[in-house]
Design a protein around this motif. Sequence first.
Motif, short mmCIF file in Angstrom:
data_model
loop_
_atom_site.label_atom_id
_atom_site.label_comp_id
_atom_site.label_asym_id
_atom_site.label_seq_id
_atom_site.Cartn_x
_atom_site.Cartn_y
_atom_site.Cartn_z
N GLN A 70 29.39 -15.77 -6.31
CA GLN A 70 27.72 -16.13 -5.94
C GLN A 70 27.85 -17.86 -5.31
OE1 GLN A 70 23.84 -15.36 -8.60
NE2 GLN A 70 24.18 -13.31 -7.30
N ASP A 71 27.26 -17.53 -4.40
CA ASP A 71 27.18 -18.97 -3.69
C ASP A 71 25.44 -18.66 -3.21
OD1 ASP A 71 26.52 -21.14 -2.13
OD2 ASP A 71 27.86 -20.24 -0.58
N SER A 72 25.07 -19.92 -4.48
CA SER A 72 23.19 -19.59 -4.55
C SER A 72 23.34 -21.19 -3.71
CB SER A 72 23.21 -20.43 -6.41
OG SER A 72 23.44 -19.16 -6.80
N VAL A 73 21.83 -21.11 -3.06
CA VAL A 73 20.99 -22.01 -2.65
C VAL A 73 19.78 -22.31 -3.06
CG1 VAL A 73 20.44 -22.99 -0.14
CG2 VAL A 73 22.54 -21.21 -0.42
N PHE A 74 19.69 -23.60 -3.34
CA PHE A 74 18.25 -24.48 -4.17
C PHE A 74 17.71 -25.06 -3.12
CE2 PHE A 74 21.18 -23.34 -7.39
CZ PHE A 74 20.14 -22.08 -8.25
N ALA A 75 16.37 -25.21 -3.15
CA ALA A 75 14.88 -25.94 -2.93
C ALA A 75 15.64 -27.17 -3.69
CB ALA A 75 13.64 -25.79 -3.23
N ASP A 76 15.79 -28.76 -3.74
CA ASP A 76 16.28 -29.51 -4.38
C ASP A 76 14.94 -30.43 -4.68
OD1 ASP A 76 17.33 -31.92 -5.93
OD2 ASP A 76 19.37 -32.70 -4.57
N LEU A 77 14.04 -29.87 -5.59
CA LEU A 77 12.46 -30.98 -5.01
C LEU A 77 12.40 -32.10 -5.97
CD1 LEU A 77 10.42 -27.50 -5.44
CD2 LEU A 77 11.24 -28.76 -3.81
#
Length: 341
Positions: free
Chosen positions: A60-67
Motif C-alpha cells: 500500500q502506497d499512501s500519499v499524505f499532505a505535508d502540513l
Amino acid sequence: MSGRIPRAALRRSAAIASLIALCSLVDSCDKKTAVVDPNDGLEGIPSASQLVVWRDTPTQDSVFADLGAAGPSPEDTLIATHDIYYAGPGEIRGMIFDYTRADRFEVFRRESGAFRPFKDFLINPSKRFLKGQADVFRFLDVPPPGPSEQYIGRGLVEGVGAADAPKTNLAQAGGGQVAMDLQYTGATGIRPDIRPLDSLLTLEWNAVPGAAGYWVHVYQLTNQGGEEIVFLPAGTTSYHLGDPLPAGGRILTYTTPINGLDYQVRIAAVDANGQLISYTGISGSFGIFRSETTYRKFPLGSVIVHPNRPILPPGEAEPSVLIPTSNPRLTISPTGATQHR
C-alpha cells in the motif's frame, strides 16, 4: 523317419527357448516399475526441494499532505492510498528452492482432481546460490476462481527420466492475502530502540501461529554488501548470524557484511502447506518520498538494523530518526520511529 524329431533339433529348440527366457528375464529386470505417489499421481522421487506459494499481496502506497515539519508528523493528513501489486489481484506467486541437480522445472496445478502442467514451457532458475548448492525458480499463475490452489514441481535432470525426477512438496495457496504483520523484536540500534549492537546480529521475532518454518534474509543495500539467507524450522524465533543452524535448518548463501553499514532484515513465515502466511511488511520500516507539499509512504518489507552504533557522550543529542539515502527526496523511517497509518 516320419514323426520323429532328431535329437540335435531338440537340443537347438531347447537352447532357443532358454535364450528367449533369458532375454525376457533381462528385459523384465531392465524395466523399472514407475513409482506414482497416490497423493499427486505423478512419477518421481520426493526430494528436499521446497515449494512456497502465495496469493499476490499488494504493497500500500499512501500519499499524505505535508502540513507540519517536513516529512511525517502528527499534523499530516492522508490524501489517498494505492495498492501496488507485483503481478495482479488473484494471481499466484511461487518459488522453488531446489537442492538437487535439476536445471529446469515443470510445475503442475491440481485441476478436476488431477495435477496437470499449467504452463507449456519449463521454468529456468532465476538465481543460483553456489555456497548453498541451491537454485531458486520463480513462477506466476492466473488460476481459475476458487478458494484455494494446489501445486507441485518436478525437476528435469539431464539423462534422468520422469520416474527418477526430483519432486517438491505439495503446496497450497489459500484465497486470502499474505499477512504483513510479522513482528521483529530484536535490537535495531535506532531510536526508539537504542540498544547497542555489533556486526554479528542476534535476530529475534515473535512466533507466527501455524508457522512450519521461517525464511530469514539479511542484506545490505550495496552491490558489495553482505548477505545471508537461511531457513529455520518451526519453534525458532531467534538466530545469531554465523551460528550453526538448528536441525532442519538450511543456509542458501553467506557473504561477509561491510562493517558499520545498515542491515535490512526480512523474515517470512511458511506453514505446513508450503504457503507464505506472514512477513515483515507493515511491521517493518517505511520509505518516505517527499514532494513540494506532499509525501508518499510505503513499506519496505524489511526492518532496518544499525550495527556498531556508538554510545553518545552525555548530553549529546541523538541524530535524526529518518535515515537519508543517495536520493535527497527519499528517506527511510525505521521500525517504530513513526506511527504507521
